[in-house]
Design a protein around this motif. Structure first.
Motif, mmCIF file in Angstrom:
data_model
loop_
_atom_site.group_PDB
_atom_site.id
_atom_site.type_symbol
_atom_site.label_atom_id
_atom_site.label_comp_id
_atom_site.label_asym_id
_atom_site.label_seq_id
_atom_site.Cartn_x
_atom_site.Cartn_y
_atom_site.Cartn_z
ATOM 1 N N PRO A 134 -1.882 7.448 4.352
ATOM 2 C CA PRO A 134 -2.535 5.954 4.642
ATOM 3 C C PRO A 134 -2.636 5.840 5.983
ATOM 4 C CG PRO A 134 -0.073 5.812 3.753
ATOM 5 C CD PRO A 134 -0.447 7.139 3.752
ATOM 6 N N GLN A 135 -3.549 5.046 6.370
ATOM 7 C CA GLN A 135 -3.955 4.846 7.864
ATOM 8 C C GLN A 135 -3.174 3.346 8.350
ATOM 9 O OE1 GLN A 135 -5.331 7.119 10.014
ATOM 10 N NE2 GLN A 135 -5.253 8.315 8.192
ATOM 11 N N GLY A 136 -2.066 3.101 8.601
ATOM 12 C CA GLY A 136 -1.386 1.971 9.104
ATOM 13 C C GLY A 136 -0.519 1.638 7.932
ATOM 14 N N PRO A 137 -0.004 0.306 8.147
ATOM 15 C CA PRO A 137 0.934 -0.219 7.055
ATOM 16 C C PRO A 137 0.341 -0.293 5.832
ATOM 17 C CG PRO A 137 0.327 -1.817 8.738
ATOM 18 C CD PRO A 137 -0.253 -0.591 9.391
ATOM 19 N N VAL A 138 1.002 -0.404 4.817
ATOM 20 C CA VAL A 138 0.863 -0.687 3.280
ATOM 21 C C VAL A 138 1.081 -2.188 3.153
ATOM 22 C CG1 VAL A 138 1.363 -0.429 1.094
ATOM 23 C CG2 VAL A 138 1.455 1.709 2.601
ATOM 24 N N PHE A 139 0.097 -2.822 2.662
ATOM 25 C CA PHE A 139 0.088 -4.412 2.219
ATOM 26 C C PHE A 139 -0.703 -4.571 1.181
ATOM 27 C CE2 PHE A 139 0.096 -8.960 3.241
ATOM 28 C CZ PHE A 139 1.422 -9.051 3.750
ATOM 29 N N PHE A 140 -0.560 -5.720 0.540
ATOM 30 C CA PHE A 140 -1.263 -6.196 -0.471
ATOM 31 C C PHE A 140 -2.628 -6.925 -0.264
ATOM 32 C CE2 PHE A 140 3.472 -7.192 -1.100
ATOM 33 C CZ PHE A 140 3.567 -6.580 -2.088
ATOM 34 N N ASP A 141 -3.398 -6.633 -0.957
ATOM 35 C CA ASP A 141 -5.022 -7.276 -0.930
ATOM 36 C C ASP A 141 -4.877 -8.522 -1.695
ATOM 37 O OD1 ASP A 141 -5.638 -6.454 -3.503
ATOM 38 O OD2 ASP A 141 -6.527 -4.696 -2.845
ATOM 39 N N LEU A 172 6.731 -8.094 3.073
ATOM 40 C CA LEU A 172 6.990 -7.317 4.180
ATOM 41 C C LEU A 172 6.225 -6.036 4.092
ATOM 42 C CD1 LEU A 172 10.847 -7.426 3.537
ATOM 43 C CD2 LEU A 172 9.596 -8.624 5.356
ATOM 44 N N PRO A 173 5.204 -5.854 5.150
ATOM 45 C CA PRO A 173 4.651 -4.643 4.922
ATOM 46 C C PRO A 173 5.400 -3.423 5.548
ATOM 47 C CG PRO A 173 3.941 -5.779 6.874
ATOM 48 C CD PRO A 173 4.861 -6.714 6.086
ATOM 49 N N GLY A 174 5.096 -2.366 5.113
ATOM 50 C CA GLY A 174 5.899 -0.994 5.755
ATOM 51 C C GLY A 174 4.783 0.117 5.875
ATOM 52 N N LYS A 175 5.674 0.967 6.251
ATOM 53 C CA LYS A 175 4.921 2.432 6.646
ATOM 54 C C LYS A 175 4.540 3.218 5.108
ATOM 55 C CE LYS A 175 5.099 7.009 8.692
ATOM 56 N NZ LYS A 175 5.906 7.877 9.063
ATOM 57 N N ASP A 176 5.423 2.906 4.348
ATOM 58 C CA ASP A 176 5.296 3.820 2.942
ATOM 59 C C ASP A 176 5.050 2.720 1.848
ATOM 60 O OD1 ASP A 176 5.747 6.276 4.179
ATOM 61 O OD2 ASP A 176 7.820 5.808 4.099
ATOM 62 N N ALA A 177 5.533 1.313 2.093
ATOM 63 C CA ALA A 177 5.444 0.439 0.795
ATOM 64 C C ALA A 177 5.355 -0.986 1.373
ATOM 65 C CB ALA A 177 7.152 0.681 0.058
ATOM 66 N N ALA A 178 4.871 -1.831 0.438
ATOM 67 C CA ALA A 178 4.863 -3.310 0.758
ATOM 68 C C ALA A 178 5.725 -3.774 -0.299
ATOM 69 C CB ALA A 178 3.314 -3.776 0.617
ATOM 70 N N LYS A 180 4.822 -2.066 -3.891
ATOM 71 C CA LYS A 180 3.698 -1.361 -3.957
ATOM 72 C C LYS A 180 4.028 -0.029 -3.288
ATOM 73 C CE LYS A 180 -1.082 -1.351 -2.276
ATOM 74 N NZ LYS A 180 -2.250 -2.365 -1.808
ATOM 75 N N ARG A 181 3.891 1.174 -3.809
ATOM 76 C CA ARG A 181 4.252 2.234 -3.334
ATOM 77 C C ARG A 181 3.025 3.444 -3.309
ATOM 78 N NH1 ARG A 181 8.780 3.952 -0.379
ATOM 79 N NH2 ARG A 181 9.942 2.365 -1.073
ATOM 80 N N PRO A 182 1.976 3.166 -2.711
ATOM 81 C CA PRO A 182 0.726 3.923 -3.074
ATOM 82 C C PRO A 182 0.886 5.617 -3.255
ATOM 83 C CG PRO A 182 0.210 2.596 -1.335
ATOM 84 C CD PRO A 182 1.468 2.340 -1.592
ATOM 85 N N ALA A 183 1.854 6.213 -2.618
ATOM 86 C CA ALA A 183 2.139 7.487 -2.816
ATOM 87 C C ALA A 183 2.487 7.819 -4.075
ATOM 88 C CB ALA A 183 3.285 8.010 -1.744
ATOM 89 N N LEU A 184 2.957 6.907 -4.895
ATOM 90 C CA LEU A 184 3.334 7.163 -6.426
ATOM 91 C C LEU A 184 2.271 6.851 -7.336
ATOM 92 C CD1 LEU A 184 7.062 5.829 -6.289
ATOM 93 C CD2 LEU A 184 6.461 8.079 -5.855
ATOM 94 N N GLN A 185 1.187 6.584 -6.821
ATOM 95 C CA GLN A 185 0.309 6.227 -7.865
ATOM 96 C C GLN A 185 -0.055 7.062 -8.662
ATOM 97 O OE1 GLN A 185 -3.182 4.310 -6.158
ATOM 98 N NE2 GLN A 185 -4.369 4.092 -7.900
ATOM 99 N N THR A 186 -0.285 8.224 -8.524
ATOM 100 C CA THR A 186 -0.698 9.314 -9.533
ATOM 101 C C THR A 186 0.649 9.998 -10.158
ATOM 102 O OG1 THR A 186 -0.598 11.210 -7.898
ATOM 103 C CG2 THR A 186 -2.572 10.208 -8.047
ATOM 104 N N ARG A 187 1.603 9.481 -10.050
ATOM 105 C CA ARG A 187 2.932 9.902 -10.595
ATOM 106 C C ARG A 187 3.500 9.001 -11.537
ATOM 107 N NH1 ARG A 187 3.819 11.292 -5.153
ATOM 108 N NH2 ARG A 187 3.142 13.473 -4.446
ATOM 109 N N GLN A 188 4.591 8.146 -11.013
ATOM 110 C CA GLN A 188 4.851 7.219 -11.767
ATOM 111 C C GLN A 188 4.113 5.744 -11.903
ATOM 112 O OE1 GLN A 188 7.750 7.670 -9.231
ATOM 113 N NE2 GLN A 188 9.310 8.792 -10.417
#
Length: 110
Positions: free
Chosen positions: A10-17, A43-49, A67-75
């Protein structure tokens, strides 16, 4: 873009839309009206919001919606985490994950 960074990072912090915040805030409003929750923090974060809810201001979070976008295709990228750090529900669909708050144990009894 750095040559060292993976292409799918991701480019920048993860947050909710807005589409994600609407159902979260509906659950929050329902629980506030029931007298269960009183405060929240996002709380936004580098890997999760994280959307943390509190029973009383100043307490540790009662629940965290993460919300952890890196896990979207896994769990699945969505999870609800309880007070003790246990994962109560995890999945790819936010509405399905938020149904953990519809369970009978969360009803207020007078």
């Amino acid at each position: 873009m750095s040559l060292d960074a993976p292409a799918d990072s991701p480019q920048g912090p993860v947050f909710f839309d807005r589409r994600e915040l609407d159902p979260i805030l509906r659950v929050y409003g329902r629980m506030v009206a029931a007298g269960e929750w009183r405060d929240y923090a996002m709380l936004p974060g580098k890997d999760a919001a994280e959307f943390a809810v509190f029973r009383r201001s100043g307490d540790a979070p009662a629940y965290r919606i993460e919300k952890r976008p890196a896990l979207q295709t896994r769990q699945g990228q969505w999870s609800v985490i309880g007070e003790g750090g246990q994962i109560l529900k995890r999945g790819r669909d936010l509405a399905q994950v938020l149904r953990v708050f519809d369970a009978r144990r969360f009803n207020v009894v007078d």
